[in-house]
Enzyme design. Sequence first.
Site, PDB file in Angstrom:
ATOM      1  N   CYS A 135      77.496  66.718  53.173  1.00 53.43           N
ATOM      2  CA  CYS A 135      78.326  66.800  51.961  1.00 53.43           C
ATOM      3  C   CYS A 135      78.215  68.158  51.291  1.00 53.43           C
ATOM      4  O   CYS A 135      79.053  69.034  51.472  1.00 53.43           O
ATOM      5  CB  CYS A 135      77.943  65.718  50.955  1.00 53.43           C
ATOM      6  SG  CYS A 135      78.203  64.032  51.501  1.00 53.43           S
ATOM      7  N   ARG A 136      77.164  68.327  50.497  1.00 51.55           N
ATOM      8  CA  ARG A 136      77.033  69.514  49.655  1.00 51.55           C
ATOM      9  C   ARG A 136      76.791  70.792  50.442  1.00 51.55           C
ATOM     10  O   ARG A 136      77.438  71.814  50.193  1.00 51.55           O
ATOM     11  CB  ARG A 136      75.916  69.311  48.633  1.00 51.55           C
ATOM     12  CG  ARG A 136      76.240  68.258  47.598  1.00 51.55           C
ATOM     13  CD  ARG A 136      75.058  67.966  46.708  1.00 51.55           C
ATOM     14  NE  ARG A 136      74.083  67.130  47.414  1.00 51.55           N
ATOM     15  CZ  ARG A 136      72.943  66.715  46.903  1.00 51.55           C
ATOM     16  NH1 ARG A 136      72.594  67.078  45.683  1.00 51.55           N
ATOM     17  NH2 ARG A 136      72.131  65.940  47.583  1.00 51.55           N
ATOM     18  N   SER A 137      75.844  70.791  51.352  1.00 48.38           N
ATOM     19  CA  SER A 137      75.520  72.049  52.042  1.00 48.38           C
ATOM     20  C   SER A 137      76.636  72.530  52.967  1.00 48.38           C
ATOM     21  O   SER A 137      76.920  73.731  52.983  1.00 48.38           O
ATOM     22  CB  SER A 137      74.175  71.969  52.758  1.00 48.38           C
ATOM     23  OG  SER A 137      74.120  70.924  53.684  1.00 48.38           O
ATOM     24  N   CYS A 167      70.980  70.727  51.770  1.00 44.63           N
ATOM     25  CA  CYS A 167      70.973  69.504  50.957  1.00 44.63           C
ATOM     26  C   CYS A 167      70.185  68.454  51.745  1.00 44.63           C
ATOM     27  O   CYS A 167      69.418  68.810  52.631  1.00 44.63           O
ATOM     28  CB  CYS A 167      72.392  69.055  50.599  1.00 44.63           C
ATOM     29  SG  CYS A 167      73.401  68.474  51.979  1.00 44.63           S
ATOM     30  N   ASN A 171      72.976  67.142  55.119  1.00 43.68           N
ATOM     31  CA  ASN A 171      73.802  68.202  55.697  1.00 43.68           C
ATOM     32  C   ASN A 171      75.181  67.692  56.119  1.00 43.68           C
ATOM     33  O   ASN A 171      75.731  68.112  57.127  1.00 43.68           O
ATOM     34  CB  ASN A 171      73.068  68.876  56.857  1.00 43.68           C
ATOM     35  CG  ASN A 171      73.723  70.172  57.332  1.00 43.68           C
ATOM     36  OD1 ASN A 171      73.746  70.441  58.526  1.00 43.68           O
ATOM     37  ND2 ASN A 171      74.252  70.979  56.442  1.00 43.68           N
ATOM     38  N   ASP A 193      74.762  64.902  43.992  1.00 41.09           N
ATOM     39  CA  ASP A 193      75.108  64.334  45.295  1.00 41.09           C
ATOM     40  C   ASP A 193      76.337  63.438  45.153  1.00 41.09           C
ATOM     41  O   ASP A 193      76.288  62.427  44.455  1.00 41.09           O
ATOM     42  CB  ASP A 193      73.931  63.526  45.822  1.00 41.09           C
ATOM     43  CG  ASP A 193      74.124  63.052  47.253  1.00 41.09           C
ATOM     44  OD1 ASP A 193      75.219  63.240  47.823  1.00 41.09           O
ATOM     45  OD2 ASP A 193      73.156  62.488  47.811  1.00 41.09           O
TER      46      ASP A 193
END
Length: 164
Positions: free
Chosen positions: A13-15, A8, A11, A126
Amino acid sequence: MYRVCFVCTGNICRSPMAESVFRARVTEAGLDGLVEVDSAGTDGWHEGDAADPRTVTVLEAAGYGQNHRARQIRPSWFAALDLVIALDEGHLRTLRALAPTAEDAAKVRLLRSYDPAAPAEADVPDPYYGSLDGFEECLRLVEAACPGLLEAVEEALNPKEHVA
């Protein structure tokens, strides 16, 4: 070893969420000795930082472990990776442009493309600037894509077993 890297922007939150969820699926499938899972960001803003506390809260509430430090993906990493999983279309474009070769660019896939219920080219939004609800939604979308991703990885590891 088959290597998968989720990417993401920062690096945090999402990933790292996708990394934790997919690592759990890999372990449940008995593939933890065959598949390596990690994550990175397209940018280095948070390099060295732990995952966002909201990411940690949502992951822990769902029973996922994590031990994360943010890092930025480098072009040199592509040679060692089998799949580079982008969390949104912007990351997909950035990663394909960053890839040193056309073969490396072909390793880049959008996470939600592995969810048969997701619309084409669907992103994992996001959650960073929103509330905890956005992180919970992120987890739901990641979890929905992981079975299809795991199936693709299993097929890559054992192509003869997956011939229809």
